[in-house]
Each structure stands twice: as structure tokens, then as C-alpha cells.
Design a protein around this motif. Structure first.
Motif, short mmCIF file in Angstrom:
data_model
loop_
_atom_site.label_atom_id
_atom_site.label_comp_id
_atom_site.label_asym_id
_atom_site.label_seq_id
_atom_site.Cartn_x
_atom_site.Cartn_y
_atom_site.Cartn_z
N ALA A 53 0.22 5.74 7.72
CA ALA A 53 0.34 4.28 7.78
C ALA A 53 -0.52 3.72 8.91
O ALA A 53 -1.18 2.69 8.75
N TRP A 54 -0.49 4.39 10.07
CA TRP A 54 -1.34 3.97 11.19
C TRP A 54 -2.80 3.97 10.77
O TRP A 54 -3.56 3.04 11.07
N ALA A 55 -3.22 5.02 10.06
CA ALA A 55 -4.60 5.12 9.60
C ALA A 55 -4.92 4.04 8.57
O ALA A 55 -6.02 3.45 8.59
N MET A 94 0.85 -1.19 0.00
CA MET A 94 0.00 0.00 0.00
C MET A 94 0.89 1.24 0.00
O MET A 94 1.77 1.38 0.84
N GLN A 95 0.64 2.15 -0.96
CA GLN A 95 1.47 3.34 -1.06
C GLN A 95 1.02 4.40 -0.05
O GLN A 95 -0.17 4.59 0.19
N LEU A 96 2.00 5.10 0.51
CA LEU A 96 1.75 6.13 1.51
C LEU A 96 2.42 7.43 1.10
O LEU A 96 3.46 7.43 0.44
N LEU A 97 1.82 8.53 1.55
CA LEU A 97 2.44 9.85 1.41
C LEU A 97 2.43 10.54 2.76
O LEU A 97 1.51 10.35 3.56
N GLY A 98 3.43 11.36 3.00
CA GLY A 98 3.45 12.25 4.15
C GLY A 98 3.93 13.60 3.66
O GLY A 98 4.91 13.67 2.91
N CYS A 99 3.25 14.67 4.05
CA CYS A 99 3.56 15.99 3.50
C CYS A 99 3.80 17.01 4.60
O CYS A 99 2.91 17.25 5.43
N ASP A 100 4.99 17.59 4.61
CA ASP A 100 5.29 18.76 5.45
C ASP A 100 5.01 19.98 4.58
O ASP A 100 5.73 20.25 3.63
N ARG A 135 7.40 9.65 0.33
CA ARG A 135 6.62 8.59 -0.32
C ARG A 135 7.18 7.25 0.10
O ARG A 135 8.40 7.05 0.12
N GLY A 136 6.28 6.33 0.48
CA GLY A 136 6.75 5.03 0.94
C GLY A 136 5.71 3.95 0.75
O GLY A 136 4.66 4.15 0.12
N GLN A 137 5.99 2.80 1.34
CA GLN A 137 5.12 1.64 1.20
C GLN A 137 4.86 1.01 2.57
O GLN A 137 5.79 0.85 3.37
N LEU A 138 3.60 0.66 2.82
CA LEU A 138 3.22 -0.05 4.03
C LEU A 138 3.18 -1.54 3.75
O LEU A 138 2.53 -1.98 2.79
N CYS A 139 3.88 -2.31 4.57
CA CYS A 139 3.82 -3.77 4.50
C CYS A 139 3.10 -4.25 5.75
O CYS A 139 3.69 -4.27 6.85
N LEU A 140 1.83 -4.61 5.63
CA LEU A 140 1.05 -5.03 6.78
C LEU A 140 1.58 -6.31 7.40
O LEU A 140 1.59 -6.47 8.62
N GLU A 141 2.07 -7.23 6.56
CA GLU A 141 2.55 -8.51 7.08
C GLU A 141 3.77 -8.32 7.98
O GLU A 141 3.89 -8.97 9.02
N THR A 181 -2.78 4.51 -6.26
CA THR A 181 -3.61 4.70 -5.08
C THR A 181 -2.72 4.93 -3.86
O THR A 181 -1.63 4.36 -3.77
N TRP A 182 -3.18 5.72 -2.92
CA TRP A 182 -2.40 5.98 -1.71
C TRP A 182 -3.26 6.54 -0.59
O TRP A 182 -4.38 7.01 -0.80
N VAL A 183 -2.69 6.48 0.61
CA VAL A 183 -3.23 7.17 1.78
C VAL A 183 -2.18 8.18 2.20
O VAL A 183 -1.00 7.83 2.36
N GLY A 184 -2.58 9.44 2.35
CA GLY A 184 -1.63 10.49 2.66
C GLY A 184 -1.95 11.24 3.92
O GLY A 184 -3.12 11.49 4.23
#
Length: 284
Positions: free
Chosen positions: A249-251, A1-7, A22-28, A57-60
Motif C-alpha cells: 500500500a505504501w508503494a 486499488m486492490q492490494l495483496l500481501g504474501c507470507d 487481500r485488501g483495498q487501499l483508499c487514498l482519500e 489489477t493489484w499491487v502485491g
């Protein structure tokens, strides 16, 4: 799952850009891998990147407020529907915002000049109506219309959208940082304050993030060069972007477990919005 974080910055420059992690979440593996850090010296450049077709697709997590205090909105007789309120707000100039907010504050007692959203106090964030130190009211004014124009989905502020490809959440890096190192400062824009104590705080912060010993329960995966870059980023912009990515990622974890609000509280005010990972239990 792709992630974004923005300052985010409402007036970015080459010396103080908007930074996106920009990064990737590995749930496993319960981990987040940092892939890259992107820098934008203009609002238009950031907007164009957001609306591009190549990001999937991403969660940011975005470090800017997504709403204003209900108390303020009602006192000013602005629309109390979130979308209508944000449309109205976007149509004002910064001078108009400052004039109306100053008049609101002038009529209030010392110690209670600013109205706060329910999420601000538990998160420890500045009131979203502040126009100075930091100018978060201008961050809302500059950033949110561009996020909305990019067609993002805002959980809790819009009707539920199952399978929304790009999800925007309000993040606040100071919330996660304080849960790890307390109120120790880890950054400063002023060169004279970029001292050994702040360097040591960043070192402790990164060690905790990489070990996974944080409220997210996720370990941050970094390359050696990335670690050194974050450690020596005395202004903290890149590190703040990474903290926002970890909040996203937590969300995303919560959503993967069936939470349609991505960890936001069910009792959140649909006008004000809420910060990811802020505890609103006292406001239920």
C-alpha cells in the motif's frame, strides 16, 4: 486499488501454508481495508490462484527475495542480467544451489561468509543466498519463477511498463514490524515460545497499524473477528501477510503520486532488487 500481501513458504503444508492477505487501499481516507486471508497448502495451488483471471489489477508485496547478491553472481560467473540470472537459477536443483553456495562461503573469512545485497543490511533481512535458518535461497528458487510465470511486473528489475495490471514488489514484514515494536519478538512456530510477551507485542503492533501511527502513514481497517484472528495467530503468518500488504500500500501510494518505481530507490541494483521501504541512501 486492490492490494495483496504474501507470507511465503518454499515448502508449504496445511500446518504452515502460504498466506495471502487481500485488501483495498483508499487514498482519500489514507486507509487499507483487509478483505480476506487466503491459505495455500501447496505451491501449485498458490500458482494457480495467482494466474487466475478473476483478481483484476493489484499491487502485491511478497515476502521472498527477488534477486541474489551481485558479488555472489559474479564470483560464480552466472549471468548478470536479472532475467537471465533468474532463468539460470531456476534451472538448478536445491542440491546444486546448496553445493555452490557452500563452496562460496567456505572460501570466505569467519564473520563474512555470506554475500549480501545492498538492500539487505538497511532492511535487516537475511542474505538472499542463505539456504538455512531461514532458507531464503530456496524461497527465491520456489517462488520467483512462479511469480514470473504469472506474468507480473517487477519494477526496477524489468523495463518500465506503464499501466501494468499486476505489480510484484519484494516486501519484508520484519522491517515494518521493527519500526513499530523494535526487536521484540511477536511470533514463533514453536508452541513453547508462543507466550504472553509475544501476544502483548502483537497487540501493540495491531494497535499501531489500526491507528495509522506507522511509517506507512496508513490506518488498517479490520473487523472484530479479523482483529482477534490476527492477535491470536501465534505463528504470525497472517499478520506477516498483512504487514506485506501494508508495504504494498505504501508503494502504491508512491506510484499514485507519480513514482514509476513504486517507492523503490532510483539507485537500486537492477540485478539484486530492493525491498520496499528499505532505506538505500547509504548505498547511493
Amino acid at each position: 486499488m486492490q492490494l495483496l500481501g504474501c507470507d511465503f513458504s518454499s515448502s508449504p503444508t496445511r500446518r504452515k501454508p502460504i498466506v495471502v492477505a487481500r485488501g483495498q487501499l483508499c487514498l482519500e481516507k489514507r486507509s487499507v481495508r483487509l478483505d480476506e486471508l487466503l491459505h495455500f497448502a501447496t505451491l501449485d495451488g498458490w500458482s494457480e490462484w495467482l494466474t487466475g483471471d478473476a483478481h483484476g489489477t493489484w499491487v502485491g508485496g511478497f515476502d521472498l527475495p527477488f534477486g541474489l547478491p551481485r558479488e555472489l553472481v559474479q564470483a560464480l560467473s552466472w549471468p548478470t542480467d536479472w532475467a537471465a540470472c533468474m532463468d539460470f537459477y531456476a534451472g538448478l536443483s536445491r542440491a546444486q544451489i546448496r553445493e555452490q553456495f557452500k563452496a562460496f562461503c567456505a572460501a570466505r573469512p569467519v564473520g563474512g561468509k555470506f554475500a549480501h545485497r545492498a538492500t539487505d543490511i538497511p532492511a535487516g533481512s537475511s542474505a538472499s543466498m542463505k539456504w538455512v535458518n531461514p532458507p531464503v535461497a530456496y524461497m527465491l528458487h520456489a517462488g520467483l519463477p512462479r511469480l514470473r510465470a504469472a506474468g507480473l511486473y517487477f519494477p526496477g528489475l524489468q523495463a518500465h511498463q506503464a499501466g501494468a495490471p499486476r505489480v510484484a514488489l519484494e516486501a519484508y514484514p520484519g522491517l515494518l514490524a521493527r519500526s513499530i515494536i523494535g526487536r521484540r519478538s511477536y511470533k514463533s512456530d514453536a508452541a513453547a515460545k508462543q507466550d504472553e510477551a509475544r501476544h502483548a507485542a502483537r497487540l501493540q503492533l495491531l494497535a499501531a497499524l489500526e491507528s495509522g501511527a506507522t511509517a506507512t502513514g496508513l490506518s488498517l481497517k479490520l473487523g472484530a473477528d479479523q482483529r482477534q484472528s490476527l492477535l491470536h495467530d501465534a505463528k504470525g503468518d497472517a499478520l506477516d501477510a498483512v504487514l506485506c500488504m501494508l508495504q504494498a500500500a505504501w508503494a502504491a501510494q508512491r506510484h499514485a503520486g507519480g513514482d514509476t518505481l513504486y517507492g523503490l530507490p532510483a539507485q537500486m541494483d537492477g540485478l539484486e532488487g530492493a525491498i520496499v521501504m528499505a532505506d538505500l541512501s547509504d548505498f547511493a
